[in-house]
Design a protein around this motif. Structure first.
Motif, PDB file in Angstrom:
ATOM      1  N   LEU A 161       0.805  -1.151   0.131  1.00  0.00           N
ATOM      2  CA  LEU A 161       0.043  -0.045   0.043  1.00  0.00           C
ATOM      3  C   LEU A 161       0.847   1.244  -0.179  1.00  0.00           C
ATOM      4  N   ILE A 162       1.922   1.288   0.602  1.00  0.00           N
ATOM      5  CA  ILE A 162       2.774   2.360   0.756  1.00  0.00           C
ATOM      6  C   ILE A 162       3.370   2.622  -0.636  1.00  0.00           C
ATOM      7  N   CYS A 163       4.101   1.819  -1.372  1.00  0.00           N
ATOM      8  CA  CYS A 163       4.617   1.915  -2.748  1.00  0.00           C
ATOM      9  C   CYS A 163       3.361   2.578  -3.633  1.00  0.00           C
ATOM     10  N   GLY A 164       2.232   1.703  -3.396  1.00  0.00           N
ATOM     11  CA  GLY A 164       1.237   2.293  -4.700  1.00  0.00           C
ATOM     12  C   GLY A 164       0.515   3.300  -4.222  1.00  0.00           C
ATOM     13  N   TRP A 165       0.248   3.521  -3.160  1.00  0.00           N
ATOM     14  CA  TRP A 165      -0.630   4.961  -2.691  1.00  0.00           C
ATOM     15  C   TRP A 165       0.376   6.101  -2.049  1.00  0.00           C
ATOM     16  N   GLY A 166       1.416   5.754  -1.410  1.00  0.00           N
ATOM     17  CA  GLY A 166       2.117   6.966  -0.407  1.00  0.00           C
ATOM     18  C   GLY A 166       3.477   7.415  -0.988  1.00  0.00           C
ATOM     19  N   CYS A 167       3.972   6.729  -2.016  1.00  0.00           N
ATOM     20  CA  CYS A 167       5.492   6.789  -2.173  1.00  0.00           C
ATOM     21  C   CYS A 167       5.373   8.042  -3.421  1.00  0.00           C
ATOM     22  N   PRO A 168       6.310   8.975  -3.146  1.00  0.00           N
ATOM     23  CA  PRO A 168       6.339  10.085  -4.247  1.00  0.00           C
ATOM     24  C   PRO A 168       6.877   9.564  -5.288  1.00  0.00           C
ATOM     25  N   PHE A 169       7.968   8.567  -5.389  1.00  0.00           N
ATOM     26  CA  PHE A 169       8.961   8.055  -6.426  1.00  0.00           C
ATOM     27  C   PHE A 169       7.798   7.302  -7.460  1.00  0.00           C
ATOM     28  N   GLY A 170       6.670   6.476  -6.715  1.00  0.00           N
ATOM     29  CA  GLY A 170       5.703   5.830  -7.566  1.00  0.00           C
ATOM     30  C   GLY A 170       5.108   6.783  -8.370  1.00  0.00           C
ATOM     31  N   LEU A 171       4.707   7.991  -7.969  1.00  0.00           N
ATOM     32  CA  LEU A 171       3.960   8.928  -8.570  1.00  0.00           C
ATOM     33  C   LEU A 171       4.875   9.559  -9.977  1.00  0.00           C
ATOM     34  N   VAL A 172       6.125   9.894  -9.545  1.00  0.00           N
ATOM     35  CA  VAL A 172       6.986  10.288 -10.568  1.00  0.00           C
ATOM     36  C   VAL A 172       7.181   9.366 -11.532  1.00  0.00           C
ATOM     37  N   GLN A 173       7.327   7.960 -11.025  1.00  0.00           N
ATOM     38  CA  GLN A 173       7.352   6.943 -12.077  1.00  0.00           C
ATOM     39  C   GLN A 173       6.181   6.643 -13.019  1.00  0.00           C
ATOM     40  N   GLU A 174       5.217   6.872 -12.334  1.00  0.00           N
ATOM     41  CA  GLU A 174       3.872   6.635 -13.105  1.00  0.00           C
ATOM     42  C   GLU A 174       3.849   7.860 -14.228  1.00  0.00           C
ATOM     43  N   LEU A 175       4.023   9.052 -13.849  1.00  0.00           N
ATOM     44  CA  LEU A 175       3.992  10.098 -14.727  1.00  0.00           C
ATOM     45  C   LEU A 175       5.051  10.149 -15.903  1.00  0.00           C
ATOM     46  N   LEU A 176       6.037   9.702 -15.435  1.00  0.00           N
ATOM     47  CA  LEU A 176       7.109   9.513 -16.775  1.00  0.00           C
ATOM     48  C   LEU A 176       6.713   8.466 -17.622  1.00  0.00           C
ATOM     49  N   TYR A 177       6.077   7.258 -17.058  1.00  0.00           N
ATOM     50  CA  TYR A 177       5.760   6.429 -18.097  1.00  0.00           C
ATOM     51  C   TYR A 177       4.599   6.878 -19.045  1.00  0.00           C
ATOM     52  N   LYS A 178       4.013   7.880 -18.774  1.00  0.00           N
ATOM     53  CA  LYS A 178       2.862   8.299 -19.579  1.00  0.00           C
ATOM     54  C   LYS A 178       3.431   9.108 -20.745  1.00  0.00           C
ATOM     55  N   ILE A 179       4.643   9.526 -20.806  1.00  0.00           N
ATOM     56  CA  ILE A 179       5.268  10.131 -21.674  1.00  0.00           C
ATOM     57  C   ILE A 179       5.569   9.375 -22.871  1.00  0.00           C
ATOM     58  N   PRO A 180       4.557   9.796 -23.998  1.00  0.00           N
ATOM     59  CA  PRO A 180       4.539   8.840 -25.130  1.00  0.00           C
ATOM     60  C   PRO A 180       6.005   8.620 -26.000  1.00  0.00           C
ATOM     61  N   THR A 181       6.835   7.462 -25.421  1.00  0.00           N
ATOM     62  CA  THR A 181       7.851   7.051 -26.115  1.00  0.00           C
ATOM     63  C   THR A 181       7.865   5.588 -26.312  1.00  0.00           C
ATOM     64  N   PRO A 182       8.426   5.012 -27.108  1.00  0.00           N
ATOM     65  CA  PRO A 182       8.600   3.610 -27.214  1.00  0.00           C
ATOM     66  C   PRO A 182       9.001   2.686 -25.970  1.00  0.00           C
ATOM     67  N   LYS A 183       8.263   1.824 -25.730  1.00  0.00           N
ATOM     68  CA  LYS A 183       8.476   1.082 -24.415  1.00  0.00           C
ATOM     69  C   LYS A 183       8.940  -0.390 -25.110  1.00  0.00           C
ATOM     70  N   LEU A 184       9.638  -1.006 -24.003  1.00  0.00           N
ATOM     71  CA  LEU A 184      10.101  -2.300 -24.421  1.00  0.00           C
ATOM     72  C   LEU A 184       8.895  -3.257 -24.300  1.00  0.00           C
ATOM     73  N   GLN A 185       9.218  -4.197 -25.369  1.00  0.00           N
ATOM     74  CA  GLN A 185       8.010  -5.143 -25.221  1.00  0.00           C
ATOM     75  C   GLN A 185       8.758  -6.489 -24.688  1.00  0.00           C
ATOM     76  N   ARG A 186       7.772  -7.093 -23.749  1.00  0.00           N
ATOM     77  CA  ARG A 186       8.420  -8.360 -23.313  1.00  0.00           C
ATOM     78  C   ARG A 186       8.722  -9.381 -24.324  1.00  0.00           C
ATOM     79  N   ASN A 187       9.990  -9.914 -24.319  1.00  0.00           N
ATOM     80  CA  ASN A 187      10.229 -11.095 -25.244  1.00  0.00           C
ATOM     81  C   ASN A 187      11.442 -11.775 -24.485  1.00  0.00           C
ATOM     82  N   ARG A 188      11.943 -12.790 -25.303  1.00  0.00           N
ATOM     83  CA  ARG A 188      12.983 -13.868 -24.472  1.00  0.00           C
ATOM     84  C   ARG A 188      14.163 -12.947 -23.723  1.00  0.00           C
ATOM     85  N   PHE A 189      14.738 -11.948 -24.528  1.00  0.00           N
ATOM     86  CA  PHE A 189      15.782 -11.162 -24.039  1.00  0.00           C
ATOM     87  C   PHE A 189      15.570 -10.589 -22.524  1.00  0.00           C
ATOM     88  N   THR A 190      14.355  -9.940 -22.756  1.00  0.00           N
ATOM     89  CA  THR A 190      13.941  -9.020 -21.510  1.00  0.00           C
ATOM     90  C   THR A 190      13.534  -9.997 -20.396  1.00  0.00           C
TER      91      THR A 190
END
Length: 138
Positions: A86-115
């Motif tokens: 709950l702390i990581c999902g709701w109360g951590c400021p780093f989680g908020l920053v991480q989610e906001l950065l993920y919303k930037i429209p850039t190519p994301k890594l697709q899960r494959n054998r290497f990843t």
């Protein structure tokens, strides 16, 4: 989803309530810096009003004398047992920053054998830093 974002923003503002520190660049040195906050928050951030639990743990373990930081370990274990993720999902400021950065429209890594194979690298790195590195300097 909207409630969680609102709670994340409120906790980020609460953890970083020294707004004057952002303008003058001075780190808050009040007595609240001795208190661990439940979420990750950079200790040296000019707005931080409390201490990061991982930063406090690192600081107390890097001292000259070998001492066990019972306060910090107890705090981390207590909040982990009571609130779990709950702390990581709701109360951590780093989680908020991480989610906001993920919303930037850039190519994301697709899960494959290497990843998939690369995901096991974290266990190897943890083994090195948690077991082998301390034994080398003991």
């Amino acid at each position: 989803m909207v409630k969680r974002k609102l709670v994340q923003i409120c906790t980020a503002l609460l953890y970083n309530g020294n707004f004057a520190g952002f303008t003058d660049g001075n780190i808050w040195k009040g007595s609240s810096k001795n208190i661990c906050l439940p979420g990750l928050n950079c200790y040296s951030c000019p707005g931080a009003l409390g201490a990061c639990p991982l930063g406090s743990l690192q600081s107390s373990l890097s001292g000259v004398f070998l001492r066990i930081p019972f306060y910090v370990l107890g705090f981390i274990l207590l909040f982990a047992l009571i609130f779990a993720r709950l702390i990581c999902g709701w109360g951590c400021p780093f989680g908020l920053v991480q989610e906001l950065l993920y919303k930037i429209p850039t190519p994301k890594l697709q899960r494959n054998r290497f990843t998939y194979l690369l995901s096991y690298l974290k266990y190897f790195i943890a083994l090195i830093f948690l077991l082998l590195l301390p034994l080398a300097f003991y």
